[in-house]
Design a protein around this motif. Structure first.
Motif: not given
Length: 449
Positions: A226-254
């Motif tokens: 059962l175990g040999r040649n197996g492996t563990y897999l991590v699965f995560r659905k990650l929502h990215t707040r792209v607009a917020a990221y861009r707005q934050y950088l825009y506000d911090q930059a000149s």
């Protein structure tokens, strides 16, 4: 920096290893993730029997863009639903048995990322089997998915409960605008050195039944089949707040130039993939596209972080030589193989207002040690700042999201400190899976308990 020599003395049992376990993601790619619930034990075993002809074993092709493939994996609850004996179930890693939702507080999945806010049915006991299909194009994906659908379609007692399509964005980058998938570790015994500037990592870090970087065999589920040649897999659905990221950088930059620089400082690389350690002042697309150069660096000569901040995402995820001077952390014990993909539409360039679309990353990684690979990196390096001397700081992109973040950029004569970083990545769900070998799949299909 000299090229390390590879010890290829280990012989991997390719005829028993699911090819998807070590298969490189093609570029471009299209894919699909399907989650299945088992309502009837015999039907679940029949599903495994039907899936077996669709699951290829053997060495991943030298050309990852040549074919399409399916990987099948099981949660702890899925193995229970198939009727795996209790003594075998108890032999799996504690983190796997608990499930990702139960580990949420430790992993930093709090606030908006709390499992109570996850997309159903992610993180629930209803998730039993995952099918992951990847292909260089939609035509070949449709063919390989048709084989899978013939296995689970019209089979009473098993139910498809979730599906997520993914594809490489037209930019070839993540939704945040950065090239991804750089710096994967090479695996001893594969004969392929995807990172010629780092000695291959022992096979036991990624596959059960082989010595790992400590020289020992990783704990393996029983029985051996059962175990040999197996492996563990991590699965995560990650929502990215792209607009917020861009707005934050825009506000911090000149200026637009400073905005691009701040973005690169948070990531540790420029959008092209060029590392700050080799090009600290401006992007270098030629460098970013050159696999022989874009990983030929270490942080040992930049301990103060003037080129690449110690808290940058890429440096936190893989500190490289930055910890050598402490003689306390062996970075090789915490390496993972990442197979993440993008989902949802890209946000048009320059847009800083959220359009309401769901977009982000399906984060996938494989390893033989859930605790000291994914969980260590997430809790000790991404969520915490003690190891870089900044205990109040977390990863600016994927760190804990329960409090506003802080990010320090060393510079002369005065450092720059970004404050009140909002959460740019929100966990929508996730699970720990086990990817069995081919003999283990047959064993599961023949259970009679």
């Amino acid at each position: 920096m000299s090229t390390p020599s590879a010890d290829e003395s280990v012989e991997l049992e390719w005829d028993d290893i699911q090819s998807g376990a070590l298969h490189e993601r093609p570029s471009p790619y299209v894919g699909r993730y399907v989650l299945i619930r088992i309502d009837d034990r015999e039907a679940g075993r029949e599903l495994v029997r039907r899936l077996l002809p669709a699951i290829e074993a053997g060495h991943p092709t030298a050309d990852p863009a040549r074919d399409a493939w399916i990987t099948v994996a099981f949660t702890y609850q899925g193995l229970r639903a198939l009727g795996v004996p209790s003594d075998s179930l108890d032999s799996f890693a504690p983190e796997f048995r608990a499930g990702m939702a139960a580990r949420a507080a430790e992993l930093g999945d709090v606030g908006d990322s709390d499992p109570g806010n996850w997309e159903q049915p992610l993180g629930t006991p209803a998730v039993h089997i995952a099918l992951a299909a990847l292909s260089p194009d939609s035509v070949r994906l449709a063919k390989v998915m048709e084989r899978a659908q013939q296995a689970y379609g019209q089979l009473p007692g098993v139910e498809v409960i979730w599906r997520q399509d993914c594809y490489q964005l037209e930019t070839g980058r993540t939704s945040f605008g950065f090239r991804d998938g750089i710096g994967q570790p090479a695996v001893e015994g594969t004969g392929r050195n995807t990172n010629p500037h780092e000695a291959p990592i022992k096979a036991g870090e990624f596959l059960l039944g082989y010595p790992d970087e400590t020289g020992a065999l990783p704990p393996m589920p029983s029985p051996d089949v059962l175990g040999r040649n197996g492996t563990y897999l991590v699965f995560r659905k990650l929502h990215t707040r792209v607009a917020a990221y861009r707005q934050y950088l825009y506000d911090q930059a000149s200026s637009r130039a400073e905005e691009r620089l701040l973005a690169a400082k948070t990531v540790g690389r420029w959008p092209s993939g060029a590392p700050l350690s080799l090009s600290s002042d401006q992007d270098d697309p030629e460098l970013g596209a050159d696999p022989d150069r874009n990983n030929r660096f270490s942080y040992h000569d930049d301990l103060d972080g003037f080129k690449c901040p110690a808290g940058a995402h890429a440096r936190r995820a893989n500190p490289r030589g930055a910890l050598d001077h402490e003689n306390s952390v062996n970075v090789r014990l915490h390496r993972m193989i990442r197979r993440s993909t993008s989902y949802g539409p890209s946000l048009p360039e320059g847009v800083r207002e959220d359009d309401g679309a769901d977009r982000g990353i399906v984060f996938v990684c494989v390893g033989a040690h859930l605790k000291r690979q994914f969980e260590f990196v997430k809790t000790q390096w991404l969520n915490d700042g003690i190891f870089i001397g900044a205990p109040q700081e977390a990863d600016p992109l994927v760190g804990r999201s329960d409090t506003p973040g802080v990010f320090t950029i060393p510079r002369r004569p005065v450092r720059r400190r970004l404050r009140n970083l909002p959460p740019f990545v929100v966990t929508r769900g996730g699970e720990y899976f086990f990817v069995p070998g081919l003999r283990a799949l047959r064993w599961l299909s023949e259970l009679d308990s």
